[in-house]
Design a protein around this motif. Structure first.
Motif, PDB file in Angstrom:
ATOM      1  N   LYS A   1       0.828  -1.221   0.024  1.00 45.42           N
ATOM      2  CA  LYS A   1       0.015  -0.131   0.152  1.00 45.42           C
ATOM      3  C   LYS A   1       0.844   1.259  -0.040  1.00 45.42           C
ATOM      4  N   PRO A   2       0.640   2.137  -0.754  1.00 40.78           N
ATOM      5  CA  PRO A   2       1.450   3.300  -0.900  1.00 40.78           C
ATOM      6  C   PRO A   2       1.443   4.152   0.399  1.00 40.78           C
ATOM      7  N   LYS A   3       2.554   4.540   0.666  1.00 42.42           N
ATOM      8  CA  LYS A   3       2.918   5.377   1.955  1.00 42.42           C
ATOM      9  C   LYS A   3       3.021   6.630   1.995  1.00 42.42           C
ATOM     10  N   ASP A   4       3.434   7.069   0.701  1.00 40.98           N
ATOM     11  CA  ASP A   4       3.558   8.527   0.485  1.00 40.98           C
ATOM     12  C   ASP A   4       3.119   8.759  -1.105  1.00 40.98           C
ATOM     13  N   PHE A   5       3.159  10.355  -1.168  1.00 43.14           N
ATOM     14  CA  PHE A   5       2.809  10.715  -2.541  1.00 43.14           C
ATOM     15  C   PHE A   5       3.436  10.165  -3.571  1.00 43.14           C
TER      16      PHE A   5
ATOM     17  N   VAL B   1       4.529  19.149  -1.027  1.00 43.20           N
ATOM     18  CA  VAL B   1       5.056  17.731  -0.640  1.00 43.20           C
ATOM     19  C   VAL B   1       6.368  17.832  -0.543  1.00 43.20           C
ATOM     20  N   ASN B   2       6.988  17.384   0.506  1.00 41.67           N
ATOM     21  CA  ASN B   2       8.446  17.382   0.653  1.00 41.67           C
ATOM     22  C   ASN B   2       9.095  16.302   0.113  1.00 41.67           C
ATOM     23  N   PRO B   3      10.415  16.275   0.125  1.00 43.34           N
ATOM     24  CA  PRO B   3      11.117  15.220  -0.635  1.00 43.34           C
ATOM     25  C   PRO B   3      10.881  13.822  -0.129  1.00 43.34           C
ATOM     26  N   GLU B   4      10.335  13.510   0.706  1.00 46.92           N
ATOM     27  CA  GLU B   4       9.879  12.173   1.354  1.00 46.92           C
ATOM     28  C   GLU B   4       8.544  11.728   0.974  1.00 46.92           C
ATOM     29  N   GLY B   5       7.803  12.694   0.277  1.00 44.29           N
ATOM     30  CA  GLY B   5       6.600  12.529  -0.136  1.00 44.29           C
ATOM     31  C   GLY B   5       5.482  12.628   0.648  1.00 44.29           C
ATOM     32  N   GLN B   6       5.725  13.398   1.655  1.00 46.05           N
ATOM     33  CA  GLN B   6       4.601  13.860   2.591  1.00 46.05           C
ATOM     34  C   GLN B   6       4.367  15.161   2.511  1.00 46.05           C
ATOM     35  N   VAL B   7       2.648  15.592   2.724  1.00 43.46           N
ATOM     36  CA  VAL B   7       2.287  16.689   2.674  1.00 43.46           C
ATOM     37  C   VAL B   7       2.481  17.611   3.809  1.00 43.46           C
TER      38      VAL B   7
ATOM     39  N   SER C   1      -4.111  13.661   3.644  1.00 44.07           N
ATOM     40  CA  SER C   1      -3.283  13.880   4.702  1.00 44.07           C
ATOM     41  C   SER C   1      -3.544  15.191   5.409  1.00 44.07           C
ATOM     42  N   VAL C   2      -3.996  16.349   4.798  1.00 46.43           N
ATOM     43  CA  VAL C   2      -4.483  17.498   5.396  1.00 46.43           C
ATOM     44  C   VAL C   2      -5.918  17.729   5.922  1.00 46.43           C
ATOM     45  N   GLN C   3      -6.685  16.600   5.673  1.00 41.13           N
ATOM     46  CA  GLN C   3      -7.987  16.456   6.028  1.00 41.13           C
ATOM     47  C   GLN C   3      -8.905  17.693   5.617  1.00 41.13           C
ATOM     48  N   ARG C   4      -8.529  18.146   4.283  1.00 41.55           N
ATOM     49  CA  ARG C   4      -9.235  19.066   3.456  1.00 41.55           C
ATOM     50  C   ARG C   4      -9.456  18.839   1.971  1.00 41.55           C
ATOM     51  N   ILE C   5     -10.664  18.958   1.536  1.00 42.56           N
ATOM     52  CA  ILE C   5     -10.939  18.971   0.103  1.00 42.56           C
ATOM     53  C   ILE C   5     -10.922  20.213  -0.466  1.00 42.56           C
ATOM     54  N   PRO C   6     -10.256  20.606  -1.571  1.00 41.72           N
ATOM     55  CA  PRO C   6     -10.520  21.894  -2.301  1.00 41.72           C
ATOM     56  C   PRO C   6     -11.786  22.209  -2.399  1.00 41.72           C
TER      57      PRO C   6
ATOM     58  N   GLU D   1     -14.578   8.386  -7.083  1.00 41.45           N
ATOM     59  CA  GLU D   1     -13.801   8.134  -8.096  1.00 41.45           C
ATOM     60  C   GLU D   1     -12.402   8.915  -7.931  1.00 41.45           C
ATOM     61  N   ALA D   2     -12.463   9.533  -6.848  1.00 36.28           N
ATOM     62  CA  ALA D   2     -11.177  10.352  -6.611  1.00 36.28           C
ATOM     63  C   ALA D   2      -9.849   9.698  -6.970  1.00 36.28           C
ATOM     64  N   GLU D   3      -9.093  10.460  -7.695  1.00 37.90           N
ATOM     65  CA  GLU D   3      -7.764   9.957  -8.034  1.00 37.90           C
ATOM     66  C   GLU D   3      -6.774   9.578  -6.765  1.00 37.90           C
ATOM     67  N   PRO D   4      -6.531   8.317  -6.714  1.00 38.93           N
ATOM     68  CA  PRO D   4      -5.751   7.878  -5.469  1.00 38.93           C
ATOM     69  C   PRO D   4      -4.668   8.523  -4.931  1.00 38.93           C
TER      70      PRO D   4
END
Length: 210
Positions: free
Chosen positions: A44-48, A172-178, A158-163, A147-150
């Protein structure tokens, strides 16, 4: 039933052996299930950057290529009142900081009114011809609903916000975290300051590793 002398009959011995075999099979099946479950969780993907997306031409793109860099992920639109201002400022930021350590990653979305009605290739061509955009413009996606893009769902989870409208920006940082997000009305200068700090951190880290 036992035979004379207290020894079990052939049928009872058979049943006992059959029970042992079935028990062994059940244990093996249980072990296989646990192993499969652990493997599924580990995949399961763990980062962006662990996700794959589609580009404007429908080709699969691994976001892994952006790992180690800072990314500004934006839900863009071609027909919004915010389009010109944002495309120009995003392209300026992308050009200024280059692609060695930073990228703007644009994801068109048509769920906000009638602000993105074209095909993915038309959207990409519009951005390039009208605003000189050189950053990646991916395939049109959905942000809300089942159908949201994974990859983008990882961002919003990650931010608990939807635009609520076009041109929300997620850092997104170099490790893939928002690590930060901005609403459309927030000035690009505030975003630039944060991005510059993150890019400098990458450069300093690389120098220390030499």
């Amino acid at each position: 039933m036992e035979a004379l002398g207290g020894y079990p009959t052939k049928s009872s011995a058979f049943r006992a052996n059959l029970f042992k075999v079935l028990l062994s099979v059940a244990v093996c099946m249980g072990s296989l299930y646990l192993i499969q479950t652990k493997l599924s969780k580990s995949r399961k993907p763990k980062d962006f950057y662990s996700y794959e997306v589609k580009d404007a031409r429908g080709r699969t793109v691994s976001l892994e290529k952006y790992r180690g860099k800072v990314s500004l992920v934006v839900n863009v639109a071609s027909g919004s009142e915010l389009t010109e201002q944002n495309y120009r400022s995003l392209q300026e930021l992308h050009r200024e900081l280059g692609t060695s350590h930073f990228n703007v990653l644009a994801f068109p979305c048509s769920q906000y009114g009638d602000t993105e009605s074209g095909t993915s290739r038309e959207i990409e061509a519009f951005a390039r011809s009208n605003y000189g955009v050189t950053f990646p413009v991916f395939s049109k996606i959905k942000i809300m609903g089942s159908e949201a893009e994974p990859a983008f769902k990882f961002i919003t989870d990650s931010v608990q916000r939807i635009p609520k409208w076009n041109f929300w920006k997620f850092l997104v940082n170099p490790e893939g975290q928002v690590v930060h997000f901005w609403k459309p009305e927030e000035p690009i200068e505030e975003i630039r300051k944060e991005v510059v700090v993150r890019v400098r951190d990458i450069i300093l880290k690389k120098r220390q590793e030499l």
